[in-house]
Scaffold this motif. Structure first.
Motif, PDB file in Angstrom:
ATOM      1  N   MET A 123      -2.079  -3.980   9.798  1.00 37.00           N
ATOM      2  CA  MET A 123      -0.868  -4.349   9.514  1.00 37.00           C
ATOM      3  C   MET A 123      -0.305  -4.345   7.967  1.00 37.00           C
ATOM      4  O   MET A 123       0.792  -3.952   7.665  1.00 37.00           O
ATOM      5  N   LEU A 124      -1.491  -4.159   6.984  1.00 39.33           N
ATOM      6  CA  LEU A 124      -0.961  -3.784   5.775  1.00 39.33           C
ATOM      7  C   LEU A 124      -0.487  -2.535   5.521  1.00 39.33           C
ATOM      8  O   LEU A 124       0.432  -2.181   4.869  1.00 39.33           O
ATOM      9  N   LYS A 125      -1.048  -1.396   6.321  1.00 36.56           N
ATOM     10  CA  LYS A 125      -0.419  -0.001   6.258  1.00 36.56           C
ATOM     11  C   LYS A 125       1.045  -0.197   6.657  1.00 36.56           C
ATOM     12  O   LYS A 125       1.826   0.472   6.151  1.00 36.56           O
ATOM     13  N   THR A 126       1.265  -0.643   7.899  1.00 36.90           N
ATOM     14  CA  THR A 126       2.490  -0.991   8.318  1.00 36.90           C
ATOM     15  C   THR A 126       3.438  -1.532   7.548  1.00 36.90           C
ATOM     16  O   THR A 126       4.700  -1.046   7.182  1.00 36.90           O
ATOM     17  N   ALA A 127       3.425  -2.691   6.831  1.00 34.07           N
ATOM     18  CA  ALA A 127       4.047  -3.487   5.915  1.00 34.07           C
ATOM     19  C   ALA A 127       4.205  -2.821   4.869  1.00 34.07           C
ATOM     20  O   ALA A 127       5.626  -2.772   4.420  1.00 34.07           O
ATOM     21  N   GLN A 128       3.354  -1.921   4.295  1.00 28.91           N
ATOM     22  CA  GLN A 128       3.736  -0.997   3.091  1.00 28.91           C
ATOM     23  C   GLN A 128       4.657   0.238   3.328  1.00 28.91           C
ATOM     24  O   GLN A 128       5.600   0.419   2.610  1.00 28.91           O
ATOM     25  N   ALA A 129       4.621   0.800   4.623  1.00 40.35           N
ATOM     26  CA  ALA A 129       5.502   1.812   5.194  1.00 40.35           C
ATOM     27  C   ALA A 129       6.834   1.367   5.160  1.00 40.35           C
ATOM     28  O   ALA A 129       7.848   1.817   5.151  1.00 40.35           O
ATOM     29  N   LEU A 130       7.054  -0.025   5.358  1.00 39.56           N
ATOM     30  CA  LEU A 130       8.270  -0.580   5.781  1.00 39.56           C
ATOM     31  C   LEU A 130       8.895  -1.546   4.620  1.00 39.56           C
ATOM     32  O   LEU A 130       9.864  -2.165   4.757  1.00 39.56           O
ATOM     33  N   THR A 131       8.253  -1.614   3.531  1.00 37.95           N
ATOM     34  CA  THR A 131       8.706  -2.150   2.229  1.00 37.95           C
ATOM     35  C   THR A 131       9.511  -1.105   1.338  1.00 37.95           C
ATOM     36  O   THR A 131       8.809  -0.264   0.854  1.00 37.95           O
ATOM     37  N   ILE A 132      10.822  -1.358   1.463  1.00 39.91           N
ATOM     38  CA  ILE A 132      11.815  -0.062   0.917  1.00 39.91           C
ATOM     39  C   ILE A 132      12.575  -0.754  -0.047  1.00 39.91           C
ATOM     40  O   ILE A 132      13.206  -1.629  -0.080  1.00 39.91           O
ATOM     41  N   ASP A 133      12.166   0.018  -1.349  1.00 38.55           N
ATOM     42  CA  ASP A 133      12.832  -0.388  -2.620  1.00 38.55           C
ATOM     43  C   ASP A 133      13.655   0.746  -2.762  1.00 38.55           C
ATOM     44  O   ASP A 133      13.401   1.885  -3.664  1.00 38.55           O
ATOM     45  N   GLU A 134      15.045   1.263  -2.244  1.00 40.43           N
ATOM     46  CA  GLU A 134      15.476   2.557  -2.261  1.00 40.43           C
ATOM     47  C   GLU A 134      16.168   2.843  -3.623  1.00 40.43           C
ATOM     48  O   GLU A 134      16.320   3.701  -4.165  1.00 40.43           O
TER      49      GLU A 134
END
Length: 443
Positions: A188-199
């Motif tokens: 879950m942490l890895k997935t959440a990190q991959a989808l926390t987007i600060d473009e």
């Protein structure tokens, strides 16, 4: 003349005060009191049913009542909607006055309170009596919340474990695989990190990995159970040594780190609102959300969301918690036999055939015949029943007055002050909860 006018004014004021005192306070829906006269011999038995549902939520109740009355011409069922935050207090007041509904709808967290107040009666003799009911008809773990001190007091109405909603639009846009059943906290942490987007790199993500539940203590019990911990001793007398255990500390720290260290969860919008009051998932600005089934129908219609769902990830163990509502018979019921006949219908297979169109049915055969157990969304909720662990309130009727406020403060402290020492915070919380519990147990 002035004296006469003054006396008339005083009479007017007194009458106004008397009328005001006799008028009940305005509430969204006021529950009627018990009938002032008993039905005459040979007329229908009256069964009064109290519910906290309102608006469209009353429709399935009315449908079930209509079907029951058609098959039971000797019984008249009166539905009494009681709205407001003081629902339980009002029911208990009615019980004390001998004016409570014959059947009452309450949540699992209130069962110990109502049993200890002698407000509801055990159903065991009814379950095996002349109109028996086999508790084996229900889905796994749906009978236990209505049981207390070895006796069955309530039958299930509706339920929700927790699950993780995910927005396929966001996953597809950033080419991240959907979460799968059997995933872990690390996944879950890895997935959440991959989808926390600060473009735009301004420090505030345009998309967050996961929306969490802030200081919502009940929801937090999932994290405790998944970490292999518990918040209270099995005999219901100790918080110290449990709420401050290494397992609970690890759950609190991991939860807080998702906010403050890994920064994959949006900060709580408002601690005074349920589960932090965050809107990111419904606005299409969070990839996942850990929550109950309650907003699902809205999510399925939300143009911002292409909805997927998966069970909560496993920590040290796989776990979930259950939210549950049910019906019981009041100790003041005027005609308990008629009340049982309706309760058996209400919570049994006939009622489940109606509930299935409004919520998940509690009866296994109805869940199967309606296809709920194979639906890609609803099947997840049903499957998660196998993973539920006992919630802390089941071990003490004083949870709300003792541990709940202490745990809420601890969670707020860890989220607001990231440098807090989790061992110290949880030691303080356990001590405060223990002191409050000891005081309650002395009364």
């Amino acid at each position: 003349m002035r004296k006469i006018l003054w006396n008339l004014l005083l009479v007017s004021i007194v009458l106004s005060m008397l009328l005001s005192a006799c008028t009940p306070a305005s509430t969204p829906t006021q529950a009627p009191t018990a009938p002032t006269t008993a039905p005459k011999e040979g007329t229908k038995s009256i069964v009064r049913v109290g519910t906290g549902d309102s608006g469209e939520g009353l429709n399935p109740h009315q449908q079930i009542i209509g079907q029951f009355e058609e098959a039971n011409k000797d019984v008249l069922v009166q539905l009494e909607a009681v709205a407001g935050n003081d629902y339980y207090a009002r029911l208990l007041t009615q019980v004390a006055a001998g004016a409570a509904p014959d059947i009452m709808q309450i949540g699992d967290d209130a069962v110990p309170q109502f049993v200890d107040a002698s407000a509801i009666v055990p159903l065991d003799s009814y379950l095996t009596g002349k109109d028996p009911l086999d508790l084996g008809i229900y889905l796994p773990n749906l009978v236990t919340p209505g049981k207390y001190k070895g006796k069955q007091y309530m039958l299930p109405k509706d339920f929700s474990p927790l699950a993780v909603y995910y927005n396929k639009k966001i996953f597809d846009q950033y080419k991240v695989p959907y979460p799968k059943d059997g995933w872990t906290w690390d996944d879950m942490l890895k997935t959440a990190q991959a989808l926390t987007i600060d473009e735009n790199k301004d420090g505030t993500p345009e998309v967050w990995g996961i929306q969490l539940t802030a200081n919502w203590t009940t929801g937090f019990e999932y994290w405790v159970s998944a970490a292999g911990g518990r918040l209270i001793s099995e005999d219901g007398t100790k918080f110290v040594g449990y709420m401050d255990s290494p397992e609970v500390q690890s759950a609190v720290q991991f939860f807080a780190d998702l906010y403050n260290k890994h920064k994959v969860a949006p900060p709580p919008a408002d601690f005074s609102q349920w589960a932090g009051g965050n809107p990111e998932f419904e606005n299409g600005k969070a990839a996942m959300r850990l929550f109950g089934r309650w907003p699902q129908s809205g999510y399925l219609k939300n143009p911002n969301i292409d909805l997927g769902i998966v069970g909560p990830p496993a920590g040290k163990v796989r776990a979930n918690i259950l939210f549950w509502g049910g019906f019981g018979i009041a100790s003041t019921a005027k005609n308990p036999e008629a009340a049982w006949r309706f309760l058996r219908f209400y919570s049994g297979e006939p009622g489940a055939q109606i509930w299935k169109d409004w919520a998940l049915p509690a009866v296994t055969t109805v869940a199967e015949s309606s296809g709920k157990n194979k639906d890609p969304i609803d099947a997840v909720w049903i499957a998660e029943l196998a993973n539920v662990k006992p919630r802390a309130y089941t071990f003490t009727p004083f949870w709300g007055q003792t541990a709940d406020p202490a745990l809420r403060t601890a969670l707020e402290t860890m989220l607001i002050k990231p440098d807090s020492n989790v061992a110290d915070v949880m030691k303080t919380a356990a001590a405060e909860a223990q002191k409050a519990l000891d005081e309650q147990m002395k009364k």
